[in-house]
Design an enzyme around this catalytic site. Structure first.
Site, PDB file in Angstrom:
ATOM      1  N   ASP A  24     -59.769-107.215  40.850  1.00 50.79           N
ATOM      2  CA  ASP A  24     -59.549-107.384  42.292  1.00 50.79           C
ATOM      3  C   ASP A  24     -60.673-106.722  43.073  1.00 50.79           C
ATOM      4  OD1 ASP A  24     -57.814-107.889  44.764  1.00 50.79           O
ATOM      5  OD2 ASP A  24     -58.147-105.726  44.853  1.00 50.79           O
ATOM      6  N   TYR A  42     -65.316-103.772  50.213  1.00 52.92           N
ATOM      7  CA  TYR A  42     -65.601-102.700  49.268  1.00 52.92           C
ATOM      8  C   TYR A  42     -67.114-102.572  49.064  1.00 52.92           C
ATOM      9  CZ  TYR A  42     -60.639-103.390  48.146  1.00 52.92           C
ATOM     10  OH  TYR A  42     -59.266-103.537  48.221  1.00 52.92           O
ATOM     11  N   LYS A  99     -60.844-111.103  48.943  1.00 51.84           N
ATOM     12  CA  LYS A  99     -60.086-111.064  50.187  1.00 51.84           C
ATOM     13  C   LYS A  99     -60.872-111.673  51.351  1.00 51.84           C
ATOM     14  CE  LYS A  99     -57.767-106.964  48.442  1.00 51.84           C
ATOM     15  NZ  LYS A  99     -58.657-106.619  47.309  1.00 51.84           N
ATOM     16  N   GLY A 104     -54.214 -90.149  44.317  1.00 51.86           N
ATOM     17  CA  GLY A 104     -54.553 -88.951  43.557  1.00 51.86           C
ATOM     18  C   GLY A 104     -53.413 -88.004  43.259  1.00 51.86           C
ATOM     19  N   ALA A 145     -52.041 -88.538  39.826  1.00 50.42           N
ATOM     20  CA  ALA A 145     -53.026 -88.794  38.776  1.00 50.42           C
ATOM     21  C   ALA A 145     -53.036 -87.740  37.673  1.00 50.42           C
ATOM     22  CB  ALA A 145     -54.419 -88.917  39.379  1.00 50.42           C
TER      23      ALA A 145
END
Length: 343
Positions: free
Chosen positions: A54, A59, A85, A243, A246
């Site tokens: 994705d 980005y 996107k 996070g 994680a």
């Protein structure tokens, strides 16, 4: 090479691996990643059995798509699924043009995004993405960031929603009918906006970031039951809540890409303590939990290194005893309506 099971997207012919690759980090938004490091990340994912990738024009202002395309063009086209996107169209910065105040300095230099959810904007965005990727056929095309979390202006949010449904949606539907893309959906940060879009149009899937996780399950109230009933597949982004899930939960843990509030740190530590009692990594529980919901097709964590990719793959395959999930529910750390893995 490892194998990862796949699940179908809605009623389409597409199936995505239960673990996908979130390609935002290789665009350089969270950290500086070299070209070689980016390719190593992708190679590690591929060797680990990941076949769903994705990305987005946003980005790295195109850098993520460029890097992802460079890698995937070396792979058999019928062996992977790619989603990108629409919503931001890129253009080269003109002499004297002022960059937006929120432009990220570590994106692809010299390019500026402009919001455009119109029919023409969708067509231009897809054309640009295909050129950056060097891939002519897109599997999944997602509407990006029409949510309050991103926009912070209710009137502007409603205006963009209306533009998309009045104009851009026609382009998405035409592209799908023509077979140019295999599925359409939205990539959002809020369950209520996923529900709003799902009710407004014929969408195949929704990518929901950070809102159905081991830490928070508000999407169970309305969106996920609707998605299950209407066969709208859900892709879960941000399964680690940026996070906090994680690994260790330090005082400076992040949630939604900013400092986590105290009550979430306390809850995450209680979840981590249950995981520790069952000798299960917190991240493994966080990655596997969303997949128990019948509407969920895939989870797509990001990664900043090949080692993090290997860890994600290991977390997916980690054996978790049913007693862990039962204890989390008994401690009130999971919503009663949340399906449990293995149940």
């Amino acid at each position: 090479m490892e194998h990862i099971a796949a699940r179908r997207i809605g009623t389409t012919a597409l199936s995505v691996t239960e673990l996908g690759f979130g390609a935002a980090p290789i665009g350089g938004f969270r950290a500086t990643i070299t070209e070689a490091e980016g390719q190593a990340l992708l190679e590690t994912a591929w060797q680990g059995g990941v076949r769903f990738f994705d990305t987005s024009p946003f980005y790295g202002y195109g850098r993520s798509e460029l890097r992802l395309g460079h890698f995937l063009r070396q792979c058999p086209r019928d062996e992977f699924i790619i989603s990108t996107k629409i919503g931001r169209v890129m253009h080269a910065q003109q002499p004297g043009e002022q960059a937006p105040a929120d432009l990220r300095s570590n994106g692809l230099p010299g390019f500026i995004p402009a919001f455009d959810y119109s029919y023409d904007g969708v067509m231009r965005s897809l054309e640009q993405s295909c050129l950056r990727l060097g891939i002519s056929r897109m599997d999944i095309l997602l509407v990006h960031d029409i949510d309050f979390w991103t926009i912070q202006d209710r009137a502007l949010l409603d205006a963009r929603f209306q533009t998309l449904m009045d104009s851009g949606y026609r382009a998405l539907d035409e592209l799908r009918r023509a077979g140019v893309i295999g599925a359409i959906g939205c990539g959002l940060n809020e369950a209520d906006m996923c529900l709003r879009f799902a009710k407004a149009g014929d969408f195949d899937c929704m990518l929901l970031a950070g809102r159905y996780t081991l830490l928070e399950q508000g999407a169970l109230e309305a969106f996920l039951p609707y998605a299950e009933a209407k066969n709208v597949s859900v892709i879960i982004g941000g399964p680690y809540n940026s996070g906090i899930l994680a690994g260790d939960v330090p005082d400076h843990a992040t949630h939604d890409y900013k400092a986590a509030p105290r009550h979430l740190i306390d809850k995450a530590r209680r979840i981590a303590a249950v995981c520790q009692r069952h000798q299960v990594p917190l991240a493994a529980a966080a990655l596997q939990f969303p997949l128990a919901h019948p509407a969920v097709a895939s989870v797509i964590p990001g990664a900043l290194s090949a080692e993090e990719v290997r860890q994600n793959i290991g977390h997916l395959h980690h054996r978790i005893p049913a007693a862990l999930w039962q204890e989390l529910r008994a401690e009130g750390l999971l919503e009663a309506a949340a399906p449990l893995p293995g149940a």
